[in-house]
Design an enzyme around this catalytic site. Structure first.
Site, short mmCIF file in Angstrom:
data_model
loop_
_atom_site.label_atom_id
_atom_site.label_comp_id
_atom_site.label_asym_id
_atom_site.label_seq_id
_atom_site.Cartn_x
_atom_site.Cartn_y
_atom_site.Cartn_z
N SER A 95 -75.49 4.66 97.42
CA SER A 95 -75.44 4.28 96.01
C SER A 95 -74.04 3.96 95.51
O SER A 95 -73.89 3.29 94.48
CB SER A 95 -76.04 5.39 95.15
OG SER A 95 -75.40 6.63 95.39
N HIS A 118 -72.01 9.98 90.82
CA HIS A 118 -71.46 8.63 90.67
C HIS A 118 -70.33 8.59 89.65
O HIS A 118 -70.35 9.32 88.66
CB HIS A 118 -72.57 7.65 90.27
CG HIS A 118 -73.73 7.69 91.20
ND1 HIS A 118 -74.97 8.17 90.83
CD2 HIS A 118 -73.83 7.34 92.51
CE1 HIS A 118 -75.79 8.11 91.87
NE2 HIS A 118 -75.13 7.62 92.89
N ASP A 125 -72.96 9.87 85.90
CA ASP A 125 -74.27 10.49 85.78
C ASP A 125 -74.49 11.64 86.75
O ASP A 125 -75.61 12.10 86.93
CB ASP A 125 -75.37 9.44 85.98
CG ASP A 125 -75.32 8.83 87.38
OD1 ASP A 125 -74.38 9.12 88.14
OD2 ASP A 125 -76.24 8.06 87.73
#
Length: 376
Positions: free
Chosen positions: A35, A345, A342
């Site tokens: 991610s 991240h 969040d």
């Protein structure tokens, strides 16, 4: 005279990324990872649950794009900033892009691991129930790349020339591998997994070099997980002695990251010695984050640096039932003043700082794609 001044200014502006020929040092970027690098594959890969995927909803993307793009952040990722600096377009996610991939392709998927899914199943590690057992490991991403390859070049010579002018990002990878094991095992047990993860990454690099003609590779290390809000929230009952008194980070989990990065750098050194005509850059992910944690004001961040910008109730604002993107979640007033977006991240502001560090490390290696060009 005015034209000469403009030309000189443009040359100065682009001197670190563009050769005297006026063309970018690289013609394309190919990215593998999780991610931290995923520019939009995640909602497609896991489309069967995408209506529940928070990255498809505001406030994701609000800082720069003005809308959710599938990126795990409020704006640009590290790879976006590097593409900008190199004069290339943002690297398109392979599963959410209908155009050409001649200037690069992003195979990274959120939650991807370095090792194959079967490795975890054999050891009784189920992973996140909503995503695992879908396999998006590094090996699978390489298979996707190999399937795309015939559309990019046809002959061995053509492929060698094309990929020789490309920049390959192999990672970040490893964090998800370790976090999956944290569900059932202690840190000291997870340490035994590190050589296998590093060997998997090393073999992928060898494959890109030997089978596909990659000549310019950037390989990121892992983050300091002990400073990651989800880890801090998960192990909130740790003893006071488990924390670094200066930072509030969990020491043992950071030692795991240091171990991974040490073995990875040693593996890359061996690959460099074996492939002396290939540029292999280790990109430090751990150091820049630690610097931002230790000296938040230096980077324009608020003092409470371990609290996320977007989330729900809780000490670190990490809440499994109220994730960022949920109707009940709240967002900080200035994301640019926060390190974490969040959870694990980073905010766009933090990604920019890391990208600057990686570009400096690429420059220290001569920036492979530019080594035959005269840089101002």
């Amino acid at each position: 005279m005015h034209k000469l001044v403009c030309a000189a200014f443009l040359l100065l502006l682009s001197s670190s990324t563009i050769g005297d020929s006026g063309v970018p040092c690289y013609e394309s970027i190919f990215s593998f990872g999780d991610s931290f690098a995923d520019t939009g594959n995640n909602p497609i890969v896991f489309q069967w649950y995408s209506i529940f995927d928070p990255v498809t909803r505001p406030p994701y993307g609000n800082t720069f794009f003005g809308r959710p793009t599938g990126r795990n952040g409020d704006g640009r990722l590290i790879i976006d900033f590097i593409a900008e600096k190199l004069g290339l377009p943002y690297v398109p996610p392979t599963l959410a892009h209908n155009g050409s991939f001649r200037q690069g392709a992003n195979f990274a998927v959120g939650a991807a691991t370095a090792v194959d899914a079967g490795f975890f199943h054999e050891r009784g590690i189920p992973g996140a129930p909503s995503k695992f057992p879908l396999n998006t490991s590094l090996g699978v991403q390489l298979e996707w790349f190999e399937s795309m390859k015939p559309s990019l070049c046809r002959t061995a010579r053509e492929c060698e020339e094309f990929f020789g002018k490309s920049l390959f990002f192999v990672g970040e990878l490893g964090v998800n591998d370790y976090h999956l094991f944290f569900q059932k095992k202690m840190v000291e047990e997870v340490m035994s997994l590190v050589p296998h993860v590093v060997a998997t990454i090393s073999m992928a690099i060898e494959r890109l070099i030997m089978e596909h003609g990659a000549r310019n590779l950037v390989v990121p290390g892992v983050i300091p997980s002990g400073c990651s809000p989800p880890i801090l929230a998960k192990f909130a009952d740790a003893s006071q002695a488990a924390y670094d008194s200066r930072t509030g980070c969990l020491k043992e989990y950071n030692e795991l990251g240091l171990r991974h990065n040490s073995l990875l750098q040693a593996a890359l050194a061996k690959l460099r010695a074996k492939h002396r005509d290939v540029m292999i850059v280790y990109a430090d992910f751990f150091g820049p984050i630690m610097e931002m944690v230790e000296s938040p004001r230096k980077f324009g961040f608020e003092e409470d640096v371990l609290r996320v910008c977007c989330g729900g109730p809780g000490r670190y604002r990490v809440n499994a039932t109220v994730p960022c993107g949920d109707a009940a979640a709240t967002t900080c007033r200035r994301p640019s003043a926060r390190l974490y977006w969040d959870g694990v991240h980073l905010t766009e502001a933090a990604n920019r700082h890391v990208a600057d560090r990686w570009l400096a490390q690429m420059d220290a290696f001569g920036r492979a794609g530019c080594k035959k060009q005269s840089l101002s």
